[in-house]
Design an enzyme around this catalytic site. Structure first.
Site, PDB file in Angstrom:
ATOM      1  CD  GLU A   1      -2.205  -1.458   2.853  1.00 18.73           C
ATOM      2  OE1 GLU A   1      -1.872  -0.650   3.751  1.00 18.73           O
ATOM      3  OE2 GLU A   1      -2.902  -2.451   3.088  1.00 18.73           O
ATOM      4  N   PRO A   2       1.615   1.508  -1.073  1.00 13.62           N
ATOM      5  CG  PRO A   2       2.566   1.559  -3.213  1.00 13.62           C
ATOM      6  CD  PRO A   2       1.641   0.749  -2.346  1.00 13.62           C
TER       7      PRO A   2
ATOM      8  CB  CYS B   1      -0.414  34.154  14.095  1.00 10.68           C
ATOM      9  SG  CYS B   1      -0.718  35.540  13.013  1.00 10.68           S
ATOM     10  CD  GLU B   2       0.643  27.759  16.103  1.00  9.39           C
ATOM     11  OE1 GLU B   2       1.595  27.046  16.496  1.00  9.39           O
ATOM     12  OE2 GLU B   2      -0.535  27.439  16.204  1.00  9.39           O
TER      13      GLU B   2
HETATM   14  N1  LLP Z   1      -1.081   1.584   4.693  1.00  7.88           N
HETATM   15  C1  LLP Z   1      -1.477   1.954   5.923  1.00  7.88           C
HETATM   16  C2  LLP Z   1      -2.323   1.041   6.690  1.00  7.88           C
HETATM   17  C3  LLP Z   1      -1.075   3.192   6.447  1.00  7.88           C
HETATM   18  O1  LLP Z   1      -1.460   3.537   7.669  1.00  7.88           O
HETATM   19  C4  LLP Z   1      -0.265   4.043   5.668  1.00  7.88           C
HETATM   20  C5  LLP Z   1       0.168   5.339   6.178  1.00  7.88           C
HETATM   21  C6  LLP Z   1       0.109   3.629   4.379  1.00  7.88           C
HETATM   22  C7  LLP Z   1      -0.306   2.385   3.927  1.00  7.88           C
HETATM   23  C8  LLP Z   1       0.960   4.465   3.459  1.00  7.88           C
HETATM   24  O2  LLP Z   1       2.214   4.729   3.992  1.00  7.88           O
HETATM   25  P1  LLP Z   1       3.319   5.459   3.087  1.00  7.88           P
HETATM   26  O3  LLP Z   1       3.673   4.539   1.956  1.00  7.88           O
HETATM   27  O4  LLP Z   1       2.712   6.712   2.588  1.00  7.88           O
HETATM   28  O5  LLP Z   1       4.454   5.717   3.997  1.00  7.88           O
HETATM   29  N2  LLP Z   1       1.547  11.917   7.442  1.00  7.88           N
HETATM   30  C9  LLP Z   1       2.794  11.183   7.593  1.00  7.88           C
HETATM   31  C10 LLP Z   1       2.675   9.759   7.147  1.00  7.88           C
HETATM   32  C11 LLP Z   1       1.582   9.019   7.879  1.00  7.88           C
HETATM   33  C12 LLP Z   1       1.281   7.713   7.258  1.00  7.88           C
HETATM   34  C13 LLP Z   1       0.080   7.078   7.844  1.00  7.88           C
HETATM   35  N3  LLP Z   1      -0.228   5.803   7.303  1.00  7.88           N
HETATM   36  C14 LLP Z   1       3.900  11.933   6.858  1.00  7.88           C
HETATM   37  O6  LLP Z   1       3.631  12.972   6.272  1.00  7.88           O
HETATM   38  O7  LLP Z   1       5.054  11.497   6.899  1.00  7.88           O
END
Ligand code: LLP
Length: 403
Positions: free
Chosen positions: A263-264, A332-333
């Site tokens: 799940e990228p 404003c932070e």
């Molecule tokens: N699958 C599940 C169950 C997840 O919880 C996530 C991300 C992904 C796949 C995708 O992960 P990725 O390939 O994008 O790393 N907002 C944070 C990242 C939080 C990810 C949450 N879950 C950031 O900006 O680094």
């Protein structure tokens, strides 16, 4: 290697649509997807783009047009994916801490569903018995990920059913004849070390013997992309090779053929995105020079929330002598987008490009300080297309009652 979208195109986008502006490069998304396909060509694999990174319908539709399925973390993401034309048999739903009615709705929409707690599994069994196959998200006790906020597989994590509770999982499966077709883990985001994926596979292949209905091992997302210039991301070819070897050996040993899912999110869209911003104010104090821009933590929260580094370019004065700047937002932070950055001399009115803004950029934006969320533009087939208009005061007022 894939180089950045040409500065002239970024400048043209900013001139045409104004700033702050999120700009996404379709070819880069395709390149990322194709490199995943190549890296895992020896595996029976399916990729589900983690929509939470960037849900714009045009991006979802484009990703699906490449042949990539979609992973959703909420019922609304499923609805967006459906609206973008993604069929239900290409939608996966993995959520947590949700009311069971949301899972029922996801089943009603025909998505693949992963449940994340014993409580949800029991409700699932009572409601659906063996009539709808389900996946189980496990907590593997693997510490991984770029920082603690984005680590999800460790022993103190809220995510998944702890592997220590497998007996209870089996009890529920036999009580309700639940058909478990997937074992799922997601250990975190920005996992550089290929070995973390190997550990995950080993753990699940050990457990899967007790799950005769399982045909899919879902390893979640988390491939790291470079944020700093010259930084290395996850070696996806090493992960692909190791995963292929483990699955082939497992099949030879047991005769059982399993499919692997990923799940990228970040890997697919992060480097395709730019946040373009104009410098409003240059301010010098005793020791520092601030470049105050027309965006802030309301539009890109990652630097302040995760202390994330996002590379910044000065697009409109690229050959000027270099100086050190604090690139700061207009909220404003304290919202430093780039501290102590060596950049070609910045003048008021210059256009800066903040890189790696495709994933969790717009998606985590808010209306804090009553500022509008930016517009989004897609650069595809050589043309710039507005795919989300900039908000207006009406958008801030729309949900407020009584005025
Ligand atoms: N699958 C599940 C169950 C997840 O919880 C996530 C991300 C992904 C796949 C995708 O992960 P990725 O390939 O994008 O790393 N907002 C944070 C990242 C939080 C990810 C949450 N879950 C950031 O900006 O680094």
């Amino acid at each position: 290697m894939f180089s950045h979208l040409a500065p002239e195109i970024r400048i043209e986008a900013a001139r045409k649509f104004g700033t702050p502006l999120y700009l996404y490069h379709a070819d880069r998304i395709r390149f990322q997807y194709e490199s995943l396909q190549q890296a895992f060509s020896n595996c029976d694999v399916r990729f589900f783009y983690a929509a939470k990174a960037l849900t714009n319908l045009h991006v979802l539709r484009y990703v699906y047009s490449l042949g990539c399925a979609v992973d959703c973390s909420s019922i609304n993401e499923i609805k967006l994916a459906r609206k973008a034309g993604v069929p239900n048999n290409n939608i996966l739903y993995t959520s947590n801490s949700i009311h069971f009615s949301e899972i029922e709705e996801a089943v009603g929409l025909g998505a693949f569903v992963n449940v994340d707690s014993l409580s949800a599994l029991e409700k699932f069994g009572k409601r659906f018995g063996s009539s709808y196959p389900v996946g189980i998200r496990l907590r593997p006790n693997i510490m991984a990920g770029g920082n603690l906020k984005i680590s999800t597989g460790h022993a103190a994590s809220k995510f998944g059913i702890p592997v220590e509770q497998l007996n209870q999982v089996h009890a529920l499966i036999s009580a309700y004849k639940i058909q478990v077709h997937t074992l799922h883990i997601h250990t975190g985001s920005e996992i550089k070390d290929a070995d973390v994926f190997v550990q995950g596979v080993r753990l699940l292949l050990d457990i899967v013997a007790d799950f005769p209905d399982v045909r899919i091992i879902d390893l979640g997302g988390g491939f790291k992309v470079p944020y700093y210039p010259g930084e290395k991301g996850t070696d996806i070819h090493a992960v692909g090779k190791a995963v292929a070897e483990l699955f082939t050996a497992y099949q030879q040993k047991t005769g059982r053929k399993l499919q692997v899912w990923f799940e990228p999110g970040k890997y697919m869209v992060c480097e395709a995105g730019y946040l373009l911003t104009t410098v409003n104010v240059i301010k010098e104090n005793e020791t520092l020079t601030f470049a105050g821009v027309d965006t802030g933590l309301n539009q890109l929260i990652r630097p302040m929330f995760y202390e994330a580094y996002h590379h910044i370019e000065n697009l409109t004065n690229p050959s000027a002598p270099v100086k050190t700047y604090q690139v700061v937002g207009n909220i404003c932070e304290t919202d430093t987008l780039g501290a102590d950055r060596e950049l070609p001399t910045i003048r008021e009115g210059d256009l800066l490009s903040i890189q790696n803004a495709g994933a969790y950029g717009f998606e985590m934006a808010s209306q804090y300080n009553a500022r509008f969320r930016p517009a989004e533009v897609f650069y595809k087939d050589g043309s710039l297309q507005l795919i989300r208009r900039r908000e207006t005061l009406d958008d801030l007022l729309r949900t407020q009652e009584g005025f």
